[in-house]
Design a protein around this motif. Structure first.
Motif, PDB file in Angstrom:
ATOM      1  N   ASP A  30      -3.724 -35.492  85.569  1.00 26.86           N
ATOM      2  CA  ASP A  30      -5.008 -35.621  84.885  1.00 26.86           C
ATOM      3  C   ASP A  30      -4.699 -35.506  83.404  1.00 26.86           C
ATOM      4  O   ASP A  30      -4.270 -34.453  82.926  1.00 26.86           O
ATOM      5  CB  ASP A  30      -5.960 -34.518  85.329  1.00 26.86           C
ATOM      6  CG  ASP A  30      -7.339 -34.643  84.706  1.00 26.86           C
ATOM      7  OD1 ASP A  30      -7.489 -35.411  83.738  1.00 26.86           O
ATOM      8  OD2 ASP A  30      -8.259 -33.969  85.180  1.00 26.86           O
ATOM      9  N   SER A  31      -4.900 -36.607  82.686  1.00 21.23           N
ATOM     10  CA  SER A  31      -4.505 -36.626  81.275  1.00 21.23           C
ATOM     11  C   SER A  31      -5.455 -35.839  80.396  1.00 21.23           C
ATOM     12  O   SER A  31      -5.070 -35.367  79.323  1.00 21.23           O
ATOM     13  CB  SER A  31      -4.432 -38.077  80.777  1.00 21.23           C
ATOM     14  OG  SER A  31      -5.727 -38.633  80.673  1.00 21.23           O
ATOM     15  N   ALA A  54       2.690 -42.067  89.777  1.00 18.30           N
ATOM     16  CA  ALA A  54       2.029 -43.352  89.975  1.00 18.30           C
ATOM     17  C   ALA A  54       0.606 -43.358  89.425  1.00 18.30           C
ATOM     18  O   ALA A  54       0.135 -44.381  88.968  1.00 18.30           O
ATOM     19  CB  ALA A  54       2.003 -43.699  91.453  1.00 18.30           C
ATOM     20  N   TRP A  55      -0.079 -42.219  89.493  1.00 17.19           N
ATOM     21  CA  TRP A  55      -1.492 -42.200  89.119  1.00 17.19           C
ATOM     22  C   TRP A  55      -1.713 -41.368  87.863  1.00 17.19           C
ATOM     23  O   TRP A  55      -1.097 -40.316  87.693  1.00 17.19           O
ATOM     24  CB  TRP A  55      -2.343 -41.604  90.246  1.00 17.19           C
ATOM     25  CG  TRP A  55      -2.522 -42.549  91.390  1.00 17.19           C
ATOM     26  CD1 TRP A  55      -1.711 -42.693  92.486  1.00 17.19           C
ATOM     27  CD2 TRP A  55      -3.575 -43.506  91.545  1.00 17.19           C
ATOM     28  NE1 TRP A  55      -2.201 -43.673  93.304  1.00 17.19           N
ATOM     29  CE2 TRP A  55      -3.348 -44.188  92.756  1.00 17.19           C
ATOM     30  CE3 TRP A  55      -4.690 -43.847  90.776  1.00 17.19           C
ATOM     31  CZ2 TRP A  55      -4.195 -45.194  93.215  1.00 17.19           C
ATOM     32  CZ3 TRP A  55      -5.531 -44.848  91.241  1.00 17.19           C
ATOM     33  CH2 TRP A  55      -5.286 -45.513  92.445  1.00 17.19           C
ATOM     34  N   ILE A 280      -6.383 -36.290  95.219  1.00 15.53           N
ATOM     35  CA  ILE A 280      -6.645 -34.956  94.668  1.00 15.53           C
ATOM     36  C   ILE A 280      -6.584 -35.136  93.159  1.00 15.53           C
ATOM     37  O   ILE A 280      -5.522 -35.028  92.539  1.00 15.53           O
ATOM     38  CB  ILE A 280      -5.629 -33.911  95.144  1.00 15.53           C
ATOM     39  CG1 ILE A 280      -5.548 -33.906  96.667  1.00 15.53           C
ATOM     40  CG2 ILE A 280      -6.022 -32.524  94.641  1.00 15.53           C
ATOM     41  CD1 ILE A 280      -4.561 -32.905  97.218  1.00 15.53           C
ATOM     42  N   THR A 281      -7.719 -35.449  92.566  1.00 16.10           N
ATOM     43  CA  THR A 281      -7.726 -35.824  91.153  1.00 16.10           C
ATOM     44  C   THR A 281      -7.606 -34.619  90.222  1.00 16.10           C
ATOM     45  O   THR A 281      -7.473 -34.802  89.014  1.00 16.10           O
ATOM     46  CB  THR A 281      -8.981 -36.642  90.804  1.00 16.10           C
ATOM     47  OG1 THR A 281     -10.150 -35.950  91.253  1.00 16.10           O
ATOM     48  CG2 THR A 281      -8.930 -38.007  91.477  1.00 16.10           C
ATOM     49  N   GLU A 282      -7.649 -33.429  90.784  1.00 19.00           N
ATOM     50  CA  GLU A 282      -7.313 -32.215  90.026  1.00 19.00           C
ATOM     51  C   GLU A 282      -6.725 -31.195  90.992  1.00 19.00           C
ATOM     52  O   GLU A 282      -7.308 -30.932  92.048  1.00 19.00           O
ATOM     53  CB  GLU A 282      -8.539 -31.566  89.367  1.00 19.00           C
ATOM     54  CG  GLU A 282      -9.155 -32.315  88.213  1.00 19.00           C
ATOM     55  CD  GLU A 282     -10.350 -31.566  87.622  1.00 19.00           C
ATOM     56  OE1 GLU A 282     -10.477 -30.341  87.865  1.00 19.00           O
ATOM     57  OE2 GLU A 282     -11.172 -32.200  86.949  1.00 19.00           O
ATOM     58  N   PHE A 283      -5.585 -30.627  90.661  1.00 23.72           N
ATOM     59  CA  PHE A 283      -5.133 -29.393  91.301  1.00 23.72           C
ATOM     60  C   PHE A 283      -4.391 -28.605  90.241  1.00 23.72           C
ATOM     61  O   PHE A 283      -3.619 -29.152  89.463  1.00 23.72           O
ATOM     62  CB  PHE A 283      -4.270 -29.657  92.543  1.00 23.72           C
ATOM     63  CG  PHE A 283      -2.917 -30.256  92.274  1.00 23.72           C
ATOM     64  CD1 PHE A 283      -1.780 -29.473  92.223  1.00 23.72           C
ATOM     65  CD2 PHE A 283      -2.782 -31.621  92.084  1.00 23.72           C
ATOM     66  CE1 PHE A 283      -0.533 -30.029  91.976  1.00 23.72           C
ATOM     67  CE2 PHE A 283      -1.542 -32.192  91.845  1.00 23.72           C
ATOM     68  CZ  PHE A 283      -0.408 -31.393  91.790  1.00 23.72           C
ATOM     69  N   PRO A 321      -2.014 -37.528  94.164  1.00 22.27           N
ATOM     70  CA  PRO A 321      -2.192 -36.196  93.584  1.00 22.27           C
ATOM     71  C   PRO A 321      -2.089 -36.244  92.068  1.00 22.27           C
ATOM     72  O   PRO A 321      -1.239 -36.939  91.515  1.00 22.27           O
ATOM     73  CB  PRO A 321      -1.022 -35.415  94.185  1.00 22.27           C
ATOM     74  CG  PRO A 321       0.052 -36.438  94.351  1.00 22.27           C
ATOM     75  CD  PRO A 321      -0.626 -37.757  94.613  1.00 22.27           C
ATOM     76  N   MET A 322      -2.956 -35.521  91.376  1.00 23.84           N
ATOM     77  CA  MET A 322      -2.968 -35.516  89.918  1.00 23.84           C
ATOM     78  C   MET A 322      -3.071 -34.086  89.416  1.00 23.84           C
ATOM     79  O   MET A 322      -4.087 -33.410  89.600  1.00 23.84           O
ATOM     80  CB  MET A 322      -4.122 -36.374  89.386  1.00 23.84           C
ATOM     81  CG  MET A 322      -4.029 -37.815  89.864  1.00 23.84           C
ATOM     82  SD  MET A 322      -5.454 -38.829  89.464  1.00 23.84           S
ATOM     83  CE  MET A 322      -5.518 -39.882  90.927  1.00 23.84           C
ATOM     84  N   ALA A 323      -1.998 -33.619  88.784  1.00 26.17           N
ATOM     85  CA  ALA A 323      -1.918 -32.235  88.332  1.00 26.17           C
ATOM     86  C   ALA A 323      -2.827 -32.023  87.125  1.00 26.17           C
ATOM     87  O   ALA A 323      -2.887 -32.847  86.215  1.00 26.17           O
ATOM     88  CB  ALA A 323      -0.474 -31.888  87.980  1.00 26.17           C
TER      89      ALA A 323
END
Length: 735
Positions: A30-31, A54-55, A280-283, A321-323
């Motif tokens: 997550d930018s 990738a995302w 999972i757009t935020e973890f 997944p997006m950290a």
């Protein structure tokens, strides 16, 4: 060390097989930025350009005026091998048709506005956005409206995006994204469709974007059940949730959602199998405070959390997944979520490059972030490992923490994602919504509306036709609540919906007011044309309990011996990393710094300190009577306050949970504010949902679990603070 980005190995591909299937591709982020801002960072030479998964999650797009810069930035992200997920959260003020009348409402009153807006965006950014995320965490505060109203909004957006993506004009600038692609990438494209195919004109192998639901903030519960009952799985191309619990419980929450979703396999021959990739757009790790974020120990804890969760993500083969979060982010001055730390002053950077006086190595420490200096032993290593060289590197306007360094270096080749399979009807072009009148108040935790006039109230049924054809059909009502159309309309008449039209039907609503109970109500639109899928809307109504008589079903005045079995269970349960250990105090278990005294039905909790574990609340836990039962339809209630008046208008905070035998914690969001005035907490058994910071075992439904304790969290702003609770009991209400 420099890790090169290799699209042919890691970027992964998206393809269509019985719905949507993705190829997982390492860690995304997550930018916290818009696409142009992110591209500017990449152009500045940040290591992130070589390490991104990738995302990438970006915040919104330009909706009006010139969109060229936005389109160019999205094309550039694709050229660099990234998939782009855009979070769409229009402001309240941007809806020209207005909002519902309750406080904080965010959804447009006329869903045609949402449909048309999404259609324009999907057309303008055709081929440049891989996934549109429709809102954020609707199960908590970001969408005050009920779940069924969010679902009507999601349906309108889903149908609008589909129309815009399929019928809109591609952006000429999207061709920029093909520049710099490898030979193998172009060969794959030609094998998939040839250079003249519709597919080959777009930067992604799928020219139609994924439209995904807003992510759920909490584990599964009644809110998700209401979404699914209103057709969620037919109107999302992926399942999306966020995670902020203990690392050890991540797989458990994943399995709970999987169980809740994949159980939807019913239906007849009109249903179809559909694959849902998991987003999972935020973890993120939220247990760093303002002090710990500046310490080696704090940043090592953050690293260990991401290391452990990332290993589970890889094992589960999660598609997207997006950290959270690439940029520094100190939320509310309490929780640091950032994967980067603020950039060090230039003078300090120079000092670090040239070394310090007396340093026998003649060079700066390799593992340094700001004033923090790390050693390999901090990470369980005997010597420096290659990934550690990324610590302190400039990324996204900050410097890479150990957690980010690990994630960037830990990318692995892509692998097929393990998608979930469901059996669902096709999406209907007809959308049904309900707009409540002034005497029908929405209660989100009850998944419905309170009818204020002795079980009677008013509202408006709205039917939208988002197809290009005229549709006719009939309505079918079911459930224990009654609805009657206000003349001249009739619910039994044939209804004709013109293309793009909205039909409104004023309603009188009624439920039994003999007791306080929740009554379901479902309305279906059944098209005359059998090839058009039916539409459904389901909610619930319940009477105002004013004037009803309380009957106590369960009191919590048992002695310590009668709760001995549950007491022993609680003392022996396994704890997660960072989870506080409670100690015995009479019939209670408490964290250090909490003292409980009882006077009849009043409990006093004096809080003089927090537990040593990071950012965990002061806690008091009451083991329940062996064989405790929370009866169906029962309502848990108690009065509460703090004994001191407010200081600087800052309210104290408190949360209440039931712990079950498997370690799960169940609550009703949100936490409730506490003042020196007595207030009353009241929630039905059917309202409770899973919470974080307990275990995450199956079953996820509250009613299928065995309750073993009552848990209170206290988060006072000042110490000491005393909270009082009285008359904690399970009751029913009848006339």
């Amino acid at each position: 060390m420099r890790i090169r980005w290799a699209p042919t190995r890691r970027a992964g591909m998206i393809f269509l097989v019985a719905g949507m299937a993705l190829r997982a591709a390492g860690m995304g982020f997550d930018s916290g930025m818009t696409a142009p801002a992110l591209v500017a960072r990449l152009d500045a030479g940040d290591p992130f350009v070589a390490q991104a998964g990738a995302w990438v999650h970006v915040r919104g797009v330009v909706e009006s005026g010139s969109q060229v810069a936005e389109q160019a930035a999205l094309a550039e992200l694709h050229r660099r091998g990234l998939r782009v997920c855009v979070l769409l959260m229009p402001t309240r003020e941007s809806w020209a048709t207005g909002l519902r009348s309750w406080p904080g409402a965010t959804l447009p009153l006329d869903l045609r506005e949402a449909h048309d807006r999404m259609m324009r965006l999907a057309s303008s950014y055709r081929g440049l956005v891989d996934a549109w995320e429709i809102g954020n965490e609707p199960d908590i505060g970001f969408v005050p409206e009920n779940a069924e109203n969010y679902m009507a909004y999601l349906k309108a957006c889903y149908l609008g995006a589909r129309e815009g993506a399929l019928n809109g004009q591609r952006s000429a600038i999207s061709d920029q994204s093909q520049k710099g692609r490898s030979f193998w990438w172009h060969l794959w494209r030609r094998l998939r469709g040839g250079s003249g195919s519709e597919e080959s004109r777009f930067p992604s192998p799928v020219h139609r974007p994924l439209i995904i639901m807003a992510p759920l903030a909490l584990p599964p519960g009644p809110y998700l059940e209401r979404l699914i009952g209103n057709g969620l799985l037919s109107y999302t191309d992926g399942f999306n949730f966020h995670y902020y619990g203990y690392a050890r419980d991540f797989t458990g929450v994943y399995r709970q959602f999987e169980n809740a979703v994949e159980n939807q396999r019913g239906g007849d021959n009109t249903f179809r199998l559909k694959r849902l990739p998991v987003f999972i757009t935020e973890f993120g790790y939220g247990l760093l405070d303002g002090v710990a974020r500046e310490t080696v120990a704090g940043r090592v804890r953050q690293w260990a959390w991401f290391r452990d969760v990332n290993a589970q993500i890889r094992e589960l083969r999660i598609a997207a997944p997006m950290a959270f979060l690439l940029t520094p982010y100190f939320e509310r001055g309490v929780n640091e979520f950032g994967l980067t730390a603020p950039e060090t002053r230039q003078e300090a950077k120079g000092e670090r490059r040239e070394g310090r006086a007396g340093d026998p190595r003649g060079q700066r420490p390799r593992l340094q972030l700001g004033a923090m200096e790390f050693k390999p032993q901090d990470f369980g290593a005997k010597k420096a490992e290659p990934w550690m060289e990324l610590i302190g590197k400039p990324v996204a306007g900050g410097e890479a923490t150990p957690a980010l360094a690990w994630l960037m270096a830990d990318a692995k080749p892509g692998h097929p994602s393990r998608d979930w399979t469901v059996s669902v009807p096709d999406s209907s072009p007809v959308v049904i919504d309900f707009v409540a009148g002034v005497d029908a108040l929405p209660y989100k935790s009850y998944q419905g509306f309170m009818l204020m006039d002795s079980g009677r109230g008013h509202g408006e049924l709205r039917l939208y036709n988002f197809s290009a054809a005229r549709l006719s059909g009939s309505l079918r009502m079911s459930g224990s609540a009654a609805a009657r159309a206000i003349a001249p309309a009739s619910l039994s008449d044939k209804i004709t919906l013109e293309p793009g039209a909205m039909v409104t039907i004023p309603l009188e609503l009624e439920t039994s007011d003999a007791d306080f109970s929740v009554h379901s109500w479902t309305v279906d639109f059944l098209p005359d044309n059998s090839t058009v899928p039916p539409a459904t809307f389901t909610t619930a109504f319940f009477p105002n309990a004013t004037g009803m008589t309380k009957t106590v079903q369960v009191q919590l005045d048992h002695d310590e011996k009668s709760a001995e079995r549950n007491y022993s269970r609680l003392l022996q349960r396994e704890l997660a990393v960072d989870e506080p250990r409670l100690v015995s105090q009479g019939r209670w278990l408490v964290t250090p710094g909490v003292k409980v005294t009882e006077d009849g039905t009043t409990w006093s909790f004096e809080v003089t300190g927090y537990p040593p574990e990071p950012l965990r609340p002061a806690m008091a836990e009451l083991p329940l009577l062996t064989g405790f039962k929370f009866p169906p339809g029962g309502m848990f209630t108690f009065d509460y306050h703090a004994t001191l008046p407010l200081e600087n208008d800052r309210q104290e905070a408190m949360e209440m949970y039931f712990r079950t035998a498997n370690g799960n914690l169940f609550h009703v969001w949100p936490p409730f504010p506490v003042t020196d005035l007595w207030q009353t907490y009241t929630q039905n058994r059917e309202n409770f949902t899973m919470g974080f910071f307990g275990r995450a075992a199956l079953p996820w439904q509250f009613e299928k679990n065995e309750c073993v304790s009552l848990v209170f969290y206290f988060r006072p702003h000042r110490l000491p603070t005393t909270y009082e609770i009285r008359n904690a009991e399970i009751v029913s209400w009848k006339k």
